[in-house]
Write a protein that holds these residues in place. Structure first.
Motif, mmCIF file in Angstrom:
data_model
loop_
_atom_site.group_PDB
_atom_site.id
_atom_site.type_symbol
_atom_site.label_atom_id
_atom_site.label_comp_id
_atom_site.label_asym_id
_atom_site.label_seq_id
_atom_site.Cartn_x
_atom_site.Cartn_y
_atom_site.Cartn_z
ATOM 1 N N ASP A 10 0.869 -1.172 0.000
ATOM 2 C CA ASP A 10 0.000 0.000 0.000
ATOM 3 C C ASP A 10 0.907 1.224 0.000
ATOM 4 O O ASP A 10 1.412 1.651 1.036
ATOM 5 C CB ASP A 10 -0.886 -0.030 1.244
ATOM 6 N N ILE A 11 1.133 1.765 -1.190
ATOM 7 C CA ILE A 11 2.079 2.881 -1.335
ATOM 8 C C ILE A 11 1.631 4.095 -0.536
ATOM 9 O O ILE A 11 2.446 4.791 0.080
ATOM 10 C CB ILE A 11 2.250 3.254 -2.821
ATOM 11 N N GLU A 12 0.314 4.350 -0.525
ATOM 12 C CA GLU A 12 -0.195 5.501 0.225
ATOM 13 C C GLU A 12 0.041 5.338 1.721
ATOM 14 O O GLU A 12 0.285 6.317 2.431
ATOM 15 C CB GLU A 12 -1.688 5.695 -0.065
ATOM 16 N N PHE A 13 -0.040 4.106 2.190
ATOM 17 C CA PHE A 13 0.220 3.833 3.607
ATOM 18 C C PHE A 13 1.686 4.128 3.928
ATOM 19 O O PHE A 13 1.984 4.720 4.976
ATOM 20 C CB PHE A 13 -0.105 2.373 3.915
ATOM 21 N N ILE A 14 2.596 3.734 3.060
ATOM 22 C CA ILE A 14 4.014 4.028 3.269
ATOM 23 C C ILE A 14 4.235 5.536 3.328
ATOM 24 O O ILE A 14 4.937 6.047 4.219
ATOM 25 C CB ILE A 14 4.872 3.401 2.152
ATOM 26 N N LYS A 15 3.636 6.251 2.403
ATOM 27 C CA LYS A 15 3.772 7.713 2.384
ATOM 28 C C LYS A 15 3.190 8.334 3.650
ATOM 29 O O LYS A 15 3.719 9.317 4.174
ATOM 30 C CB LYS A 15 3.096 8.290 1.142
#
Length: 370
Positions: A10-15
C-alpha cells in the motif's frame, strides 16, 4: 515446496507513515539491531524489526492490528543504536498514529486532528461552543469577588457540555477498541477471555500505575518520571472533579472551596504534579538523546494541550486568590476551552495511547506474549 505469498504494498500507507514522522523508514536494511537492544521486546517474534519490514512493504492491515506496536513504549534504545539512522522508534510512533486514525470514528476527524492546517478550526469549535453558552446563559464579566460559577453555572451548562464531550469520547473509544480487539484476536495469537482475564487486567493496571515497562528503558529512562508525574496528576484531578461533582449534585455545596477543604489537599498536589511532569516532558523533548528526533506534530499537540490545561488551571486559582477579575475570567474561559479540546479530541490524539496500549497489554498477558 514453500507456500507462495503475494505481497500487495500500500504505497499511500508508506507515504502516510513517512509524513507522520517515519521519514527515515527506508534507511532500514534489516540488521535486527533494534530487536536485540530492546528491553521490552519478547524472545518470540520480537519487535520492532518485523514492523520495520511490514512498514517498508506497506502492509497496513498487518501493522494496524499488531499488538507489538503498542507494547513498544518508545524507549529510544532502538533509535539510539540503529547503525543506519532508520529510527525504528519514530517509525513505530508514526504507525501508532495511523492505527489510531484507522480505528477512529469518523476517520476524517482523526486526520484533521493530526494535520496542523486544521488546528485553528479545531480550536474554534470549543471557543464558539463555550463562548456561546457564556453569552446566552452566563456572564463574561460578573461583578463582585471572583467566583467562576457566576461566569457560567456548572449545572446545567458546564456539566452538560463536558459530560457530552466525555460521552462522545467514550463512545468513539469503545467502538475503536472493540474493532481492534476483534482484529487482534485472530490466528496465530487467538486467545479467549477466560477466567484469568481479570488477573491480566489487574497486572496491566499495576504496570501502568507504576510505569514498570517505562522503567526498563535505557535511552529515555527519565521519561518514566515525567510520564508518571503527568499520569498521577491526571488521576488526582479526575478524583477532584468527581469529588466536586458530589459536592454540587449531592451535598449542594457551591464553589469556591476553602483552602482548608480536603478537596484542596488533593487538588493542589495533583496540579503541581501535572505542571512539573509536563514541564519535564517539554524539556526532554527539546533535548532528545543522540540520533533521536524532537517528536512529530502528533507528539507535540498533546503536550501543548496538556500544558494549556495545567497552566490555565493554575492561573485560575492564583488570579482568584489575587482578586484580578479582569484576568481571571478570560483565563477560566481558556481553561474550559483547553479541557474540552483535550477530552473531546482524545480518541484522535496521542491520548488514545492509554486506551489502545492498555488493550494490547491485556491481550499480550492473555496470549502469553510477555
Amino acid at each position: 515446496m514453500a507456500e507462495e505469498m503475494v505481497v500487495k504494498p500500500d504505497i499511500e500507507f508508506i507515504k502516510r507513515i513517512q509524513s507522520a514522522g517515519g521519514e527515515s523508514l527506508k534507511k532500514c536494511f534489516q540488521c535486527a539491531t533494534c530487536s536485540v537492544v530492546c528491553n521490552l521486546s519478547p524472545d518470540s517474534r520480537p519487535f520492532p524489526r518485523k514492523e520495520m519490514i511490514w512498514a517498508s512493504w506497506g502492509l497496513k492491515d498487518q501493522l494496524v492490528r499488531d499488538p507489538d506496536i503498542w507494547l513498544c513504549h518508545f524507549c529510544g534504545d532502538c533509535t539510539a543504536y540503529c547503525p543506519r539512522g532508520a529510527k525504528p522508534g519514530e517509525v513505530l510512533g508514526a504507525v501508532r498514529q495511523v492505527a489510531i486514525e484507522h480505528y477512529s470514528t469518523p476517520t476524517f476527524l482523526a486526520e484533521m486532528v493530526n494535520d496542523p492546517k486544521y488546528l485553528l478550526f479545531l480550536i474554534a469549535f470549543p471557543l464558539i461552543l463555550i463562548g456561546a453558552a457564556i453569552h446566552y446563559f452566563g456572564n463574561f464579566s460578573p461583578e463582585g469577588p471572583v467566583v467562576y460559577s457566576k461566569m457560567l453555572k456548572p449545572w446545567p451548562y458546564v456539566d452538560f457540555i463536558f459530560l457530552g464531550a466525555a460521552a462522545y469520547a467514550v463512545a468513539v473509544f469503545a467502538k475503536g477498541v472493540m474493532a481492534y480487539w476483534q482484529d487482534l484476536n485472530v490466528n496465530p495469537w487467538k486467545v479467549r477471555l477466560k477466567e484469568n482475564v481479570w488477573l491480566a487486567v489487574a497486572e496491566v493496571v499495576k504496570d501502568i500505575l507504576f510505569h514498570n515497562r517505562f522503567r526498563k528503558c535505557t535511552t529515555y529512562f527519565n521519561r518514566s518520571t515525567s510520564h508518571l508525574l503527568v499520569f498521577l496528576g491526571f488521576v488526582g484531578l479526575f478524583i477532584v472533579t468527581a469529588w466536586a461533582s458530589s459536592y454540587e449534585w449531592i451535598f449542594h455545596k457551591e464553589s469556591p472551596y476553602a483552602i482548608t477543604d480536603p478537596i484542596k489537599w488533593l487538588a493542589i498536589p495533583s496540579a503541581i504534579s501535572l505542571l512539573w511532569g509536563i514541564w519535564l516532558v517539554i524539556r526532554d523533548r527539546q533535548n532528545p538523546p543522540e540520533n533521536a528526533g524532537p517528536g512529530s506534530y502528533f507528539d507535540w499537540l498533546l503536550i501543548w494541550v496538556i500544558a494549556a490545561v495545567a497552566v490555565t488551571g493554575a492561573l485560575c486559582l492564583v488570579l482568584r486568590w489575587m482578586g484580578l477579575a479582569t484576568l481571571a475570567y478570560p483565563t477560566y474561559y481558556l481553561h474550559l476551552v483547553s479541557v474540552f479540546f483535550l477530552f473531546f479530541y482524545a480518541p484522535y490524539t496521542k491520548m488514545a495511547h492509554m486506551v489502545y496500549r492498555a488493550t494490547a497489554m491485556i491481550y499480550a498477558k492473555l496470549a502469553e506474549r510477555e
